[in-house]
Structures are given as C-alpha cells and as structure tokens.
Design an enzyme around this catalytic site. Sequence first.
Site, short mmCIF file in Angstrom:
data_model
loop_
_atom_site.label_atom_id
_atom_site.label_comp_id
_atom_site.label_asym_id
_atom_site.label_seq_id
_atom_site.Cartn_x
_atom_site.Cartn_y
_atom_site.Cartn_z
N CYS A 381 0.83 -1.20 0.00
CA CYS A 381 0.00 0.00 0.00
C CYS A 381 0.88 1.26 0.00
O CYS A 381 1.43 1.60 -1.03
CB CYS A 381 -0.99 -0.04 1.16
SG CYS A 381 -2.48 0.89 0.78
N HIS A 522 -3.70 -5.10 0.61
CA HIS A 522 -3.10 -5.67 1.83
C HIS A 522 -3.17 -7.19 1.81
O HIS A 522 -4.06 -7.79 2.41
CB HIS A 522 -3.82 -5.12 3.07
CG HIS A 522 -3.56 -3.68 3.29
ND1 HIS A 522 -2.47 -3.22 4.01
CD2 HIS A 522 -4.21 -2.58 2.87
CE1 HIS A 522 -2.47 -1.90 4.04
NE2 HIS A 522 -3.52 -1.48 3.34
N GLU A 524 -1.49 -9.28 3.37
CA GLU A 524 -1.28 -9.89 4.70
C GLU A 524 -2.61 -10.28 5.35
O GLU A 524 -2.65 -11.18 6.19
CB GLU A 524 -0.49 -8.94 5.60
CG GLU A 524 -1.20 -7.69 6.10
CD GLU A 524 -1.15 -6.50 5.13
OE1 GLU A 524 -0.89 -6.73 3.93
OE2 GLU A 524 -1.40 -5.36 5.56
#
Length: 550
Positions: A381, A522, A524
């Site tokens: 990001c 994102h 993750e």
Amino acid sequence: MARFVFITGGVVSSLGKGLATAALGALLQARGYTVRLRKLDPYLNVDPGTMSPFEHGEVFVTDDGAETDLDIGHYERFTHVSARATDSISAGRVYSNVLEKERRGDYLGKTIQVIPHVTDEIKAFIRIGEDEVDFMLCEIGGTVGDIEGLPFFEAIRQFSQERPDGQCIFVHLTLLPFNKASSELKTKPTQHSVKEMRSIGIMPHVLVCRSDCPIPETERRKIALFCNVRPDRIIGAQDLDWIYDAPLAYHREGLDQAVLDAFRIEPCPKPDLSVWEDVSDRVHNAEGEVRVAIVGKYTRLEDAYKSIAEALVHGGMCNRVRVKADWVDAEVFENGGDVTGRLAGYDAVLIPGGFGKRGTDGMIAAARFARERGVPYFGICLGMQLAVIEAARNLGNIKLADSEEFALDTDSSLSDFDPVIYHLKEWVDGNSTVRRRIDDDKGGTMRLGAYKAILGPDTRVARIYEATSIFERHRHRFEVDLRYRDRLESCGLRFSGMSPDGRLPEIIELTDHPWYIGVQFHPELKSRPFDPHPLFRDFIRAAVEQSRLV
Ligand code: GLN
C-alpha cells in the site's frame, strides 16, 4: 439453530481473549462443527478505522469493506472463516444506529433508554445469521466492570434468558497472578471477577485462567468451590512461544471438551487436529533463519502491523525457515541517516502501509537501497506508492515526484511537484461508481474491502499467484497516476496488475531485479498459517535465496 458461546474477560485486559476465542473456534471446527466468530467492542468510536495504530493496533479490513479490530484477524487466521461487516460492532455503532432510528421516528412516542433500546440493538446484532452455523462465538471487548461494557453484559444476559436452556454458555477469562513471597498462584482476583459477573446476573460455565505455571490441584479445587464452576471446566492457559500452539494447548487443557460438556453434547465428535499438528511442527522445526527489515512508522507497537508479522511467519513456515522480523523506524534514515549500514545484513526489506508524511523520506531511502542493491523488496500500500515515487525520481528523472497526501500533510502547494500519487476521486465498485472528495469525512470513506485485479501475462505476480485475476483487500485514499505509466515502464517499473477497467494500478514490479514488488492492497490480511499468502511465500523464498548470497 446455533449455540452461542459468550467470551468475557476479567481482572486485567490483554489476557489473550481474542486468541482464546479464535483457538476455541478452530477446535470446534476440528470436531466437524461450523462456526462464526464475533467481536462486540464497548468503545464509542463507530469503528476502529480512525483510531491510531498506537492506540488500538492494526485496523483489520474484511472482504466486504468493514474496518475492524485486530482480533478479527486472529479469528480469520485460526478458522479461515472470512469475517463480515456484521461480525464486529462497537458501542459507537450501536448508539449511532439507535439515534438514527430515533430521528427517523421508529420509536415514536417512547423515551429511549439503555434498557431496552440499546440492549435490543445489541441482541439484534448477535442474532444476525444465527441459522447459518453450529456455533456462534461472541467475544465482549474490555473487562467486566468497565462502565462502557455494561450494556453489552446486560444484553448477553438477557439474550441467554430468552433462549431455551442450554443454548448459551459463558466462558470467562481471568488471571491467576503468582505471588513470589508465598510461592503460590493467587485465586482471589478470579473469585472477585466471577463475583462481579454474578452480580450482573451472569454465571460463567467455563473459566480460562491465565497463569505462569500449571494450576495445582488445590488451587483448582478452591477456584471451583468459590466460583461455582466445576473443576474440569477450569482451564489453565500459560504463555506460549507461538500463538499457533494455542489450539493444541487449549485442547490438552480440555477447553473444547469443557465447552461441549457445558452444552451437554454427547457423545462428542472426536477432533481431527492434524492441521494444527502440522502448523505446530512447521513453526518449531524451522531449518534456517532469514532476516527481514520492516521499515515503517508505527514500529513502537508490533500490534500496529499484526497481520504483516503473522503473514511473514506463515511465509517462513512454508519455506521451513524462521523469519526474524526487525521493526525499523523509518525516521532513522532521514537527515543523512546511514541506510546502508543499518540495512546491510538483512535478507529482505518490507515497507508496510501507513498514513501521512512522517517517516516517508526514510522509507523512500530504504526502497532505493533495496532497488539498487538487488535486495528483495515488498511494498504494501503506502510501500508501493513510495516505491513508485522513488523510481520516478531516481529512474524516471521526475525529480519532483511526490504524493498529494504528503502535500496535504505539510501544506505545501500542489503546483510545486509532480503528483505521481494522487487523491482517488472515483472508482467502480460492482455496478456502481463511488465518488469521493478530498474534504469528505474521514470515517469509512477510503476504498475499502476486496476488489478484483487483473494480472498481466508473463509477469512475476501472475507466476507467483498462478492466476490471471485475484481478489485482494484494500484500504487507501491515494493511487498511482496512470499518466506516468509509460515513462515508468520504459525505466523497467512494470504495472503488472490493474483494476478490471484498467484505470487503477494495483501492482508494480521491477523487471530487472531479483524480487521487487509493490501492491496497492493488503495481502497480509488473507494469509493463514495453513494457507500462506502466495506473495509472502515467494517473498520469503527470495529472502532465503538472498541469504545464501551474503
Ligand atoms: N496513505 C495511503 C493511502 O491512503 C496508503 C494507505 C495504506 O497504506 N493503507 O492511499
């Protein structure tokens, strides 16, 4: 119809209630049940989206675009059940719904009160989707006795009263402090906490007691006697080196059995814990180590980047290495800070998401170091946006390349630079177009949730994902400006993932580099210990290769 487990906490905060809830969810799944996990938070923010990561840790984003608490991340990582916006609620949201209804005239003629209006709103939330699963696990944030928590405790008390016997149970998490002077675990705080629960009409069925050592039989009997909980439903919980050991540890202590017994489920299905045995084996039996520098702004608090820390662990697990992640404050690289000296010895560099200008010059210096030295670089990001600014300035000769976000932060004039990162004014969401202005409210107005991206043919990311399109979760207001695409691609910065309409760059990669990838989303948030995210898996693979070079 679902059975409900309400998980509450007492004595002190931060005892790992979220983790206990997540582990219990995983154990019920291991016995073949379906689950949904929910968090009810007593704070007055409508959601955690506007809270500083220093205050509250990371903001976890769901597929459907809700900004939620980091415990929702634990729930997803342990159960693989994608959370929905309806799995997280705060007192702020409850009150705001109630007040909206009051203005609309829904309660016309009535005086609005905590009981029944606020508690009814909370109960309606708990009921959403109850027919879809076998067990609904609802964690109440904070500890019993907190003023803000009272309406929530009252609501779950009423809820269990309104349901048939045996449809709801209460699990209460407490602490057994160790008194060095007398060399014993003290049970009094737990007794008081249960007394507090009983004074508001809730009788815990299961107690989970955090302690530094196993609970001796005498203390267990004492807790059982004074707290009116059966001895076999007092579950010891000691600190663990790895959170992924929690399901097995809680199973050994009998948590899932105690919960099923409290529901009088008999005979109990046998658990299949092979997934967690494998996960545990992988974290304990790593064969090497790689070092990753995470250069960011909120490095004082690891919870601020919780999902990134966990996704790196997952990436290590599938490569059979331990990942040693060091949190480096980006500001040390500013004003002549020694980037090379500080980052030498790391096998990879990751720049996570973030907001505002502070620290970004240091992050840009770190991105440049990784690009020039051929060190694997993962920009997430903000980390992607900074990689683009760095490449524009130092490869594309766009010396004044910058982000509009930083200009707003410093009050400098937009005409002073080239806005390679600009404020996103509209985007397509399903069949509609979302429009935003720079002076919109801050809460819930970013581009949030899962969006599709198309991966370019013959790109590194298409090979890593083994796919041509992906869905990833977003949380951003700014975007790479397409007008700079040709210039940047001619210098080797390929735009390898785009939104389906081709207007929003989603992924960039350097063609002439061992591993240099930036993503606008994102990844993750979607990584799981038993299903690591492909980008983290490959990033750590590249770090392992890098570690062999030095
Ligand atoms: N501040 C940047 C934006 O809003 C990046 C956001 C992030 O890293 N999540 O676009």
